[in-house]
Every structure is written in C-alpha cells, then in structure tokens.
Scaffold this active site. Structure first.
Site, PDB file in Angstrom:
ATOM      1  N   GLN A  96      -5.005  -2.041   9.317  1.00  0.00           N
ATOM      2  CA  GLN A  96      -4.734  -3.343   8.716  1.00  0.00           C
ATOM      3  C   GLN A  96      -5.257  -4.461   9.616  1.00  0.00           C
ATOM      4  O   GLN A  96      -4.991  -4.489  10.815  1.00  0.00           O
ATOM      5  CB  GLN A  96      -3.218  -3.499   8.473  1.00  0.00           C
ATOM      6  CG  GLN A  96      -2.839  -4.736   7.684  1.00  0.00           C
ATOM      7  CD  GLN A  96      -3.380  -4.757   6.256  1.00  0.00           C
ATOM      8  OE1 GLN A  96      -3.514  -3.712   5.612  1.00  0.00           O
ATOM      9  NE2 GLN A  96      -3.711  -5.930   5.752  1.00  0.00           N
TER      10      GLN A  96
ATOM     11  N   LYS B 295       0.837  -1.201   0.000  1.00  0.00           N
ATOM     12  CA  LYS B 295       0.000   0.000   0.000  1.00  0.00           C
ATOM     13  C   LYS B 295       0.874   1.255   0.000  1.00  0.00           C
ATOM     14  O   LYS B 295       0.591   2.233  -0.699  1.00  0.00           O
ATOM     15  CB  LYS B 295      -0.941  -0.019   1.229  1.00  0.00           C
ATOM     16  CG  LYS B 295      -2.032  -1.062   1.081  1.00  0.00           C
ATOM     17  CD  LYS B 295      -2.768  -1.398   2.363  1.00  0.00           C
ATOM     18  CE  LYS B 295      -3.712  -2.573   2.088  1.00  0.00           C
ATOM     19  NZ  LYS B 295      -4.413  -3.087   3.260  1.00  0.00           N
TER      20      LYS B 295
ATOM     21  N   ASP C 199     -11.634   1.675   3.329  1.00  0.00           N
ATOM     22  CA  ASP C 199     -11.784   0.218   3.218  1.00  0.00           C
ATOM     23  C   ASP C 199     -13.240  -0.160   2.927  1.00  0.00           C
ATOM     24  O   ASP C 199     -13.518  -1.259   2.457  1.00  0.00           O
ATOM     25  CB  ASP C 199     -11.414  -0.442   4.570  1.00  0.00           C
ATOM     26  CG  ASP C 199     -10.069  -1.152   4.541  1.00  0.00           C
ATOM     27  OD1 ASP C 199      -9.643  -1.576   3.452  1.00  0.00           O
ATOM     28  OD2 ASP C 199      -9.463  -1.284   5.629  1.00  0.00           O
TER      29      ASP C 199
END
Ligand code: GUN
Length: 297
Positions: free
Chosen positions: A97, A53, A120
């Site tokens: 995460q 990322k 997300d």
C-alpha cells in the site's frame, strides 16, 4: 437535463460476483487465489483502503495474507518480506500500500516485487508491457475506469479524451490504454503546467479528473453531454461527520451534474472499481500460475 450518475458501486459488485464464481472454480481445481497486502504504518487513508481490499477478498473467497508492519519498519526488512513472498508459491499477488513512510524508497520496493505477482501493475516490466501492448497486469484504477466507460456504454472510438493528472498510477497508464486500437480515443494529458486548461477540458467528450485537487473541475470546464470520470479521492475536514472528514472528488459534482451527460460520484464511483479490478488481477495471476504449472508437467 441532469447527468446520469454512473453507479460504480453496483458495477463493481457485479465484477466481484463474477470473480467469486471464477475463484470458486479455481478452488475446486485445487488452487486458492491468495493476495498479500502489505501496509506499513497507520496512515488513516491507507488503513481504510486496505480494509476495503480485505473485505473484497473475503467476499470473493480469496485467501487474505495481509501483513501490517509498524511505521519504524526498515526498508531492508520490507524488501526481505517481499523476497519471501516472491518465493512463496501459495501467494499469487503482492501489493504494498502506497504511500510508504518517508524513510522507505517506494520505487525500490515496487521494483522488488516479482512482475508475475505485481497485481497493482506498477512494476516497470508490467508498465512497459502495457505500453507496447503485450500481456500485463493493468493498473487497477485505469482498468476500472475503462470498465466503467464500457459498462455505461460510453463510446471511446474516435472520442476526444482529456485526462487531468499525469501520475504513474492513473494518468499515464490510462492515456496509453485509451489510445489502444480497441478504445481508439484521441487523448490529451493536462497537468499543473497546462495553460488555458478550460479551453482543453471543454473539448473533451470524455473528461477524466485525476489530479488529486478537490473541486478543481468546475461546471464551466465541461463540454455539454460529456462523460465525466472523477478519480479524485480527497479527504476534506467536516465537523458534522463523526470521522471529522468527508470524501470529495476533483470535480465540483453539483455543477458538473447540470452539464455532463454522465458522471461518476465520489464516493461510490471509481473507488470500488479499483478494488474490484484488484480482485480480477489476483484471479488472473492465480490462473497464470496454474497454467504455468500445467505446462511444466
Ligand atoms: N495507494 C493509492 N492507490 C493505490 C493503489 O492502487 N495501489 C497501492 N498499492 N497503493 C495505493
């Protein structure tokens, strides 16, 4: 005839390149899209995803506000950090995460992220809006799968799609998205409780494997000519590799290649698309904040 291999790596690069152009325009207008990626602990798979990322952020020219917290970080410390980032107007996206260490309640953490910064698409507000067809951040992996199908020219209208896996991150949202009028597929979700799985998967024009079970989809489970999308990313011990492991999907690739019409490989299939769509969502978030600021002027 062997199936066409869908090059997710190349399609993702194209999307990142378009996102970079839009990012540049936004920066020229005085806004620098910024994503805060929070990693708690040192889970090797998570470290590797976060590195991917960060590389993508650098490539598209966005600001990287990565924060690496130690494994012992308390839930309250993490929640406090999220509150601070929610309030920070220079941050447009917040991603924690997953999975988190066991002493931290992941659901509570996701709920703490402002839905406006939840790139997300995991917050219940975004999930709820997705279900009823309102504007929402689409979860990156399902969004990436849809773009792969589109870019490969796979017809979804009227197609029978079978999804193996019912996770909140992939299976459930992807099923909802594929039933939208714009995709118009007829969707079946299969899971560990499904009986006669092969009979169902063999009916799929589009078969999506998202169970996290290495090689569970064998060649005989695939309808000849079907589009096969392998979302599985499984680490298998491999002493011939320097890292000691290799990545493998949920589909037995060599077998599937002989039956399917097209198929995504692992790696270089769905994985790079997930990261590319994260860049798209971060850009969208920055644009949303810009538009909101303009409306308030
Ligand atoms: N862990 C595995 N996939 C994902 C993802 O898409 N987002 C986050 N935040 N964590 C993950």
């Amino acid at each position: 005839m062997a199936a066409t291999i869908i090059n997710g790596y190349e399609i993702a690069a194209k999307i990142r390149s378009r996102t970079a152009e839009e990012t540049l325009k936004l920066k020229e207008a005085g806004i620098e899209p910024c994503l805060a990626v929070i990693l708690v602990g040192d889970n090797p798979a998570s470290v590797s995803y976060v590195t991917g990322k960060q590389k993508a952020l650098a490539e598209v020219g966005m600001k990287d506000r990565s924060i690496h917290l130690k494994e012992e970080t308390t839930e309250e410390e993490l929640l406090e950090l999220i509150r601070t980032l929610n309030e920070d107007s220079t941050v447009h996206g917040i991603l924690v995460q997953l999975p988190l260490p066991r002493h931290i309640n992941g659901e509570k953490v996701i709920m703490a992220i402002s839905p406006e910064k939840d790139v997300d698409g995991f917050h219940p507000v975004n999930m709820g809006n997705l279900i009823i067809g309102r504007k929402a951040f689409l979860p990156c992996t399902p969004h990436g799968v849809l773009v792969l199908l589109e870019e490969t020219g796979v017809e979804t209208d009227g197609a029978r799609a079978v999804i193996v896996g019912r996770s909140n991150i992939v299976g459930k949202p992807l099923a909802i998205l594929l039933t939208r009028k714009e995709y118009n597929a007829t969707v079946t979700i299969c899971h560990t409780g499904t009986k006669k799985l092969k009979e169902i998967t063999r009916q799929a024009d589009i078969l999506i494997a998202a169970a996290g079970s290495p090689g569970m989809i064998t060649g005989d489970m695939i309808k000849p000519g079907a589009a096969v999308i392998d979302v599985g990313v499984n680490r298998i011990p491999d002493s011939t590799k320097k890292s000691g492991f290799r990545l493998t999907g949920d589909v037995k690739f060599e077998e599937a290649l002989e039956v399917a019409g097209c198929i995504t490989p692992v790696p270089k299939g769905v994985g790079p698309m997930t990261i590319a769509m994260l860049m798209v969502n971060t850009l969208e978030s920055a644009l949303n904040f810009k538009n909101k600021a303009n409306r308030q002027k």
